[in-house]
Design an enzyme around this catalytic site. Structure first.
Site, PDB file in Angstrom:
ATOM      1  N   GLY A  33       0.657  -1.165   0.107  1.00  0.00           N
ATOM      2  CA  GLY A  33      -0.136  -0.210   0.088  1.00  0.00           C
ATOM      3  C   GLY A  33       0.781   1.302  -0.013  1.00  0.00           C
ATOM      4  N   HIS A  34       0.374   2.509  -0.080  1.00  0.00           N
ATOM      5  CA  HIS A  34       0.878   3.652  -0.084  1.00  0.00           C
ATOM      6  C   HIS A  34       1.635   3.666   1.575  1.00  0.00           C
ATOM      7  CE1 HIS A  34      -1.779   5.476   2.883  1.00  0.00           C
ATOM      8  NE2 HIS A  34      -2.811   4.567   2.627  1.00  0.00           N
ATOM      9  N   ASP A  35       2.782   4.397   1.554  1.00  0.00           N
ATOM     10  CA  ASP A  35       3.747   4.838   2.478  1.00  0.00           C
ATOM     11  C   ASP A  35       4.208   3.717   3.317  1.00  0.00           C
ATOM     12  OD1 ASP A  35       3.354   7.678   2.368  1.00  0.00           O
ATOM     13  OD2 ASP A  35       1.169   7.356   2.640  1.00  0.00           O
TER      14      ASP A  35
END
Ligand SMILES: CC(C)(COP(=O)(O)OP(=O)(O)OC[C@H]1O[C@@H](n2cnc3c(N)ncnc32)[C@H](O)[C@@H]1OP(=O)(O)O)[C@@H](O)C(=O)NCCC(=O)NCCS
Length: 212
Positions: free
Chosen positions: A132-134
């Site tokens: 996922g993001h980050d």
């Protein structure tokens, strides 16, 4: 076409060779520490000798195709001055332009890595995993096939996340820990611990004395 040697002549090498070819490398040989494998061939690539051949300077580029995270760490450090570690990202994966991927890391087909994730060196991001993001992956991490790391999850150095496991947002999988296949991590995983199940529970520890 650029030449590449693959280190490690096991099953994992097959997928790494296939990925390297998909990226456009010519894989000219496999190096392995097991002498009984010399002369054998994997996907038309011969196992040509031991890792010390790297010291000859004949091989400019290499990638480590060994699933054991500690082994990748050992080899990466030992031979770092003798070749360039190549990063392979399969063309049938999606890695957002804001992500960084470290040297020697291999991203297999079907993987999705969302914005602003940081992936360390000599990681394996296996088939169809999603990041996922980050997210953050330390060096020598291995993410198994079909793993779901959700936003902001952090997997510290050397940790192994088994096939199909899920890590919910912001959780930390501690260094050199092992997450069993299919586990759902809803709480941080302690470094050097082993967790399995849904929700993931600790069942033991990983030998911290191994490795460097
Ligand atoms: C967790 C794992 C590393 C095994 O660790 P281990 O210390 O050898 O564990 P054992 O096989 O001795 O099993 C210990 C207990 O955990 C259970 N267990 C093992 N793996 C489990 C899993 N993934 N999910 C749920 N329970 C699991 C066993 O049934 C056993 O339970 P019991 O004590 O009640 O009989 C392994 O089972 C696993 O999940 N590996 C992931 C492999 C993978 O995804 N590889 C991808 C390569 S591409």
């Amino acid at each position: 076409m650029k030449d590449l040697v693959v280190i490690g002549g096991g099953g994992h090498a097959k997928v790494v060779i296939a990925t390297a070819r998909a990226v456009g490398y010519e894989v000219t040989g496999i190096l392995d520490e097991d002498e009984t494998k010399y002369g054998k061939v994997i996907l038309d690539v011969p196992i040509i000798g031991g890792l010390d051949l790297l010291r000859s300077g004949m091989y400019e580029r290499a990638v480590i195709a060994i699933g054991d995270n500690r082994e990748r760490q050992r080899i990466a450090h030992y031979y770092k001055d003798f070749c360039t570690w190549v990063t392979l990202i399969h063309p049938f994966s999606f890695v957002h332009s804001t992500c960084s991927i470290g040297d020697g890391t291999v991203v297999f087909a079907g993987v999705v890595i969302h914005p602003e994730s940081i992936i360390g060196e000599h990681c394996i991001v296996n088939t169809s995993a999603s990041v996922g993001h980050d997210c953050f992956l330390g060096d020598f991490v291995q993410i198994g096939p079909g793993v779901r790391l959700t936003g902001g999850a952090k997997v510290e150095e050397g940790a192994f996340v088994g096939a199909g496991a899920v890590v919910i947002p912001q959780r930390i999988v501690g260094a050199w820990s092992v997450v069993g296949a299919g586990a759902v991590v809803i709480k941080d995983v302690r470094p050097y611990s082993k967790v399995v199940g849904v929700p993931a529970k600790e069942i033991g520890s990983v030998d911290a004395s191994k490795g460097e």
